[in-house]
Design an enzyme around this catalytic site. Sequence first.
Site, PDB file in Angstrom:
ATOM      1  N   HIS A 146      -6.795  -2.939   0.454  1.00 26.24           N
ATOM      2  CA  HIS A 146      -6.618  -3.943  -0.603  1.00 26.24           C
ATOM      3  C   HIS A 146      -6.102  -5.272  -0.060  1.00 26.24           C
ATOM      4  O   HIS A 146      -6.177  -6.292  -0.757  1.00 26.24           O
ATOM      5  CB  HIS A 146      -5.722  -3.402  -1.727  1.00 26.24           C
ATOM      6  CG  HIS A 146      -4.248  -3.424  -1.461  1.00 26.24           C
ATOM      7  ND1 HIS A 146      -3.556  -2.304  -1.068  1.00 26.24           N
ATOM      8  CD2 HIS A 146      -3.333  -4.416  -1.544  1.00 26.24           C
ATOM      9  CE1 HIS A 146      -2.271  -2.604  -0.936  1.00 26.24           C
ATOM     10  NE2 HIS A 146      -2.112  -3.882  -1.212  1.00 26.24           N
ATOM     11  N   ASP A 183      -7.047   3.657   0.971  1.00 27.77           N
ATOM     12  CA  ASP A 183      -6.496   2.303   1.061  1.00 27.77           C
ATOM     13  C   ASP A 183      -6.153   1.938   2.506  1.00 27.77           C
ATOM     14  O   ASP A 183      -5.091   1.384   2.787  1.00 27.77           O
ATOM     15  CB  ASP A 183      -5.262   2.165   0.167  1.00 27.77           C
ATOM     16  CG  ASP A 183      -4.911   0.696  -0.112  1.00 27.77           C
ATOM     17  OD1 ASP A 183      -5.757  -0.176   0.181  1.00 27.77           O
ATOM     18  OD2 ASP A 183      -3.792   0.437  -0.577  1.00 27.77           O
ATOM     19  N   SER A 264       2.356  -5.114   2.003  1.00 30.20           N
ATOM     20  CA  SER A 264       1.218  -4.193   2.107  1.00 30.20           C
ATOM     21  C   SER A 264       0.616  -4.207   3.506  1.00 30.20           C
ATOM     22  O   SER A 264       0.328  -5.274   4.058  1.00 30.20           O
ATOM     23  CB  SER A 264       0.137  -4.573   1.102  1.00 30.20           C
ATOM     24  OG  SER A 264       0.536  -4.291  -0.206  1.00 30.20           O
TER      25      SER A 264
END
Length: 416
Positions: A146, A183, A264
């Site tokens: 992402h 992910d 992230s």
Amino acid sequence: MTQVPPSTSSTQELPPTPSTGPTTPPAPPFLPPSGPPPSYATRRPRRSGFAALVLTGALLVGGGAGVGGAALYDALSDDAVPASGPGAPLQVADNGDRPAADGSVESVAATVLPSVVALEVSAPGGSGGGSGVVIDSDGTILTNDHVVTLGGAIPADQARITAAFSDGTRTSAKVIGTDPLTDTALVKVDGVEDLTPVTIGKSGNLDVGEQVVAIGSPFGLDATVTSGIVSALDRPVEVGRDQQGNVTAYPAIQTDAAINPGNSGGPLVNMDGQLVGINASIRSTGSAFGSEAGSIGLGFAIPIDEVLPIIEQIRAGEAPTHARLGIQVSDAAGQAGSSDPSVRGARIERIDDDSAAADAGLRDGDVIIAIGDHRIDDTEALIATVRSYRPGDTVEVTYVRGGEEGTTELELGSDG
């Protein structure tokens, strides 16, 4: 294996539409705020004249010591600054810059920071940022899918990526492979020498309460270090699904180390400085002003043990594969018409022919309540748990049929 499309009941890879309760969104790529930068208080100029006067007095006293020093002090005593009291200079304790103790947050930060990378991602119509960690000397950087797709807004191959290293080096990077279902993504840089790969550890060795450190670029603040503990293990976390109904879910490491948008893809490490997880999502309370809420002590990282096989497949240029049961399921708790509404688990709605579940003798209506030692309370837990295994692994499935509990062993299939 082709994913089974969504229907009135969800597949094992596609649980039902989430409820309206709290969600666990991925920590999104950092989007820089608009408007002028914040102002900071202007530092007042130093009182250089006063400092010089004090220094001169100190030199005089020091020079006179031992050679009529007492007489010199007496001669100046009318104008001397007293040793204590309102007019005395503040005393400074200088213990020196002590070396970091082994196993301290300071030691871990010094070890891992050279391996952490800030990633700036741009594409027509959008931009963002995240973090990554160097995993080999060839310039391969591990991050989240992402991050490189701006939360799924762009294809990974359209991303223009700049990698910024801790020593100030900046260079372009390209995506070499992604796996949206876990992910996970890998990007690579060329022409950068003396890279410091992180040491990869074992997430399976973590215990609840163990101290961990998260490093990344929250809100674009590069090389930010936060610390905390492992709050929970094997926490089923679903962070999204694509238009085909494929679900991104994993059995997460929960931590109270502060994780915010921009963290992230950055590393979660143990106190030996070893990579044990990829920081990926946060539980958010939301905001009345529509902006992304910050850390509330509920962050989630993808365990490195579960995605290392995926990473190796991407590095080898292969398409990632995942384990599957070959069933459609729905949440069993409180379901109308259930023989025992108190049973919590994943109820089988349909079994694919020649699937792992069919070969093991499972039937429509069975409620799966455990996979190995992992309790299954709902479809989210089932998906996350199955994703922690690899195709070909043999697992024990515990289920309820007609009010009676049973077990069966099966060899997990593959979506490859």
